[in-house]
Design a protein around this motif. Structure first.
Motif, PDB file in Angstrom:
ATOM      1  N   THR A   1      34.662  49.639  25.530  1.00  0.00           N
ATOM      2  CA  THR A   1      35.176  48.378  26.077  1.00  0.00           C
ATOM      3  C   THR A   1      36.501  48.616  26.796  1.00  0.00           C
ATOM      4  O   THR A   1      36.712  48.111  27.901  1.00  0.00           O
ATOM      5  CB  THR A   1      35.358  47.336  24.953  1.00  0.00           C
ATOM      6  OG1 THR A   1      34.089  47.104  24.341  1.00  0.00           O
ATOM      7  CG2 THR A   1      35.914  46.026  25.489  1.00  0.00           C
ATOM      8  N   VAL A   2      37.388  49.395  26.185  1.00  0.00           N
ATOM      9  CA  VAL A   2      38.675  49.715  26.807  1.00  0.00           C
ATOM     10  C   VAL A   2      38.446  50.420  28.139  1.00  0.00           C
ATOM     11  O   VAL A   2      39.076  50.097  29.155  1.00  0.00           O
ATOM     12  CB  VAL A   2      39.539  50.589  25.866  1.00  0.00           C
ATOM     13  CG1 VAL A   2      40.736  51.176  26.588  1.00  0.00           C
ATOM     14  CG2 VAL A   2      39.976  49.789  24.658  1.00  0.00           C
TER      15      VAL A   2
ATOM     16  N   VAL B   1      38.571  50.448  33.990  1.00  0.00           N
ATOM     17  CA  VAL B   1      37.915  50.847  35.242  1.00  0.00           C
ATOM     18  C   VAL B   1      37.778  49.648  36.182  1.00  0.00           C
ATOM     19  O   VAL B   1      37.952  49.782  37.397  1.00  0.00           O
ATOM     20  CB  VAL B   1      36.540  51.487  34.942  1.00  0.00           C
ATOM     21  CG1 VAL B   1      35.703  51.634  36.190  1.00  0.00           C
ATOM     22  CG2 VAL B   1      36.729  52.833  34.265  1.00  0.00           C
ATOM     23  N   GLU B   2      37.495  48.478  35.632  1.00  0.00           N
ATOM     24  CA  GLU B   2      37.391  47.276  36.463  1.00  0.00           C
ATOM     25  C   GLU B   2      38.729  46.931  37.107  1.00  0.00           C
ATOM     26  O   GLU B   2      38.784  46.490  38.248  1.00  0.00           O
ATOM     27  CB  GLU B   2      36.897  46.092  35.631  1.00  0.00           C
ATOM     28  CG  GLU B   2      35.428  46.170  35.285  1.00  0.00           C
ATOM     29  CD  GLU B   2      34.968  45.041  34.389  1.00  0.00           C
ATOM     30  OE1 GLU B   2      35.717  44.037  34.225  1.00  0.00           O
ATOM     31  OE2 GLU B   2      33.862  45.145  33.843  1.00  0.00           O
TER      32      GLU B   2
ATOM     33  N   HIS C   1      40.463  60.955  36.149  1.00  0.00           N
ATOM     34  CA  HIS C   1      41.516  59.949  36.019  1.00  0.00           C
ATOM     35  C   HIS C   1      41.644  59.501  34.565  1.00  0.00           C
ATOM     36  O   HIS C   1      40.662  59.304  33.870  1.00  0.00           O
ATOM     37  CB  HIS C   1      41.211  58.761  36.938  1.00  0.00           C
ATOM     38  CG  HIS C   1      41.123  59.166  38.373  1.00  0.00           C
ATOM     39  ND1 HIS C   1      42.225  59.222  39.192  1.00  0.00           N
ATOM     40  CD2 HIS C   1      40.071  59.592  39.115  1.00  0.00           C
ATOM     41  CE1 HIS C   1      41.851  59.639  40.396  1.00  0.00           C
ATOM     42  NE2 HIS C   1      40.541  59.872  40.364  1.00  0.00           N
ATOM     43  N   GLU C   2      42.884  59.318  34.166  1.00  0.00           N
ATOM     44  CA  GLU C   2      43.200  58.983  32.781  1.00  0.00           C
ATOM     45  C   GLU C   2      42.962  57.510  32.489  1.00  0.00           C
ATOM     46  O   GLU C   2      43.157  56.648  33.335  1.00  0.00           O
ATOM     47  CB  GLU C   2      44.665  59.325  32.521  1.00  0.00           C
ATOM     48  CG  GLU C   2      45.069  59.186  31.084  1.00  0.00           C
ATOM     49  CD  GLU C   2      46.491  59.679  30.836  1.00  0.00           C
ATOM     50  OE1 GLU C   2      47.097  59.203  29.869  1.00  0.00           O
ATOM     51  OE2 GLU C   2      46.979  60.514  31.605  1.00  0.00           O
ATOM     52  N   VAL C   3      42.535  57.251  31.262  1.00  0.00           N
ATOM     53  CA  VAL C   3      42.476  55.901  30.721  1.00  0.00           C
ATOM     54  C   VAL C   3      43.486  55.890  29.576  1.00  0.00           C
ATOM     55  O   VAL C   3      43.388  56.704  28.665  1.00  0.00           O
ATOM     56  CB  VAL C   3      41.068  55.562  30.174  1.00  0.00           C
ATOM     57  CG1 VAL C   3      41.055  54.171  29.560  1.00  0.00           C
ATOM     58  CG2 VAL C   3      40.013  55.689  31.260  1.00  0.00           C
TER      59      VAL C   3
ATOM     60  N   ASN D   1      28.759  55.807  42.915  1.00  0.00           N
ATOM     61  CA  ASN D   1      28.940  54.424  42.482  1.00  0.00           C
ATOM     62  C   ASN D   1      28.640  54.184  41.011  1.00  0.00           C
ATOM     63  O   ASN D   1      28.326  53.068  40.607  1.00  0.00           O
ATOM     64  CB  ASN D   1      28.119  53.465  43.360  1.00  0.00           C
ATOM     65  CG  ASN D   1      28.608  53.477  44.783  1.00  0.00           C
ATOM     66  OD1 ASN D   1      29.812  53.378  45.034  1.00  0.00           O
ATOM     67  ND2 ASN D   1      27.694  53.647  45.716  1.00  0.00           N
ATOM     68  N   ARG D   2      28.720  55.234  40.211  1.00  0.00           N
ATOM     69  CA  ARG D   2      28.542  55.109  38.759  1.00  0.00           C
ATOM     70  C   ARG D   2      29.777  55.686  38.078  1.00  0.00           C
ATOM     71  O   ARG D   2      30.265  56.743  38.461  1.00  0.00           O
ATOM     72  CB  ARG D   2      27.287  55.837  38.287  1.00  0.00           C
ATOM     73  CG  ARG D   2      26.050  55.259  38.938  1.00  0.00           C
ATOM     74  CD  ARG D   2      24.747  55.772  38.428  1.00  0.00           C
ATOM     75  NE  ARG D   2      24.733  57.141  37.973  1.00  0.00           N
ATOM     76  CZ  ARG D   2      23.626  57.764  37.604  1.00  0.00           C
ATOM     77  NH1 ARG D   2      22.474  57.147  37.648  1.00  0.00           N
ATOM     78  NH2 ARG D   2      23.661  59.008  37.183  1.00  0.00           N
ATOM     79  N   THR D   3      30.293  54.972  37.087  1.00  0.00           N
ATOM     80  CA  THR D   3      31.460  55.447  36.354  1.00  0.00           C
ATOM     81  C   THR D   3      31.005  56.498  35.351  1.00  0.00           C
ATOM     82  O   THR D   3      30.108  56.268  34.549  1.00  0.00           O
ATOM     83  CB  THR D   3      32.153  54.283  35.626  1.00  0.00           C
ATOM     84  OG1 THR D   3      32.556  53.317  36.606  1.00  0.00           O
ATOM     85  CG2 THR D   3      33.377  54.763  34.863  1.00  0.00           C
ATOM     86  N   VAL D   4      31.638  57.655  35.429  1.00  0.00           N
ATOM     87  CA  VAL D   4      31.273  58.786  34.594  1.00  0.00           C
ATOM     88  C   VAL D   4      32.465  59.094  33.687  1.00  0.00           C
ATOM     89  O   VAL D   4      33.573  59.311  34.154  1.00  0.00           O
ATOM     90  CB  VAL D   4      30.929  60.005  35.477  1.00  0.00           C
ATOM     91  CG1 VAL D   4      30.572  61.201  34.638  1.00  0.00           C
ATOM     92  CG2 VAL D   4      29.798  59.664  36.442  1.00  0.00           C
TER      93      VAL D   4
END
Length: 99
Positions: free
Chosen positions: A34-35, A40-41, A68-70, A82-85
């Protein structure tokens, strides 16, 4: 006697293979997912194309791909086709593909 030994050896190898496969499975807790999704959004990235790289869990991304860091999450992300990996930064292996 030889038959029992061969059967036992085959059974051991089968179990060892199952254990190794299970050790490679990465489970991202629902809270972490969820985070990641929310971050990402809010921080959209341009999608990159990686010809010749299959987007499967366990596939390794090339060193040329910027991860890229979260915040507060051990994994990194990138948008490919176009897919988050979601990627393990230590191994660069894909651990989750978010549609």
């Amino acid at each position: 006697m030889k038959m029992r030994l061969s059967t036992a050896a085959a059974g051991f190898l089968l179990l060892a293979g199952v254990g190794a496969a299970a050790a490679q499975d990465v489970i991202i807790a629902p809270e972490q997912e969820t985070v990641i999704r929310e971050y990402v959004e809010k921080q959209p990235l341009a999608s990159v194309e990686l010809p010749g790289v299959e987007l499967n869990i366990g596939s390794t991304l090339p060193d040329t791909v910027e991860l890229h860091e979260v915040p507060d999450v051990e994994y990194r992300y990138v948008v490919v086709d176009n897919r988050t990996v979601v990627v393990d930064p230590g191994t660069r292996k894909i651990v989750k593909i978010i549609q």
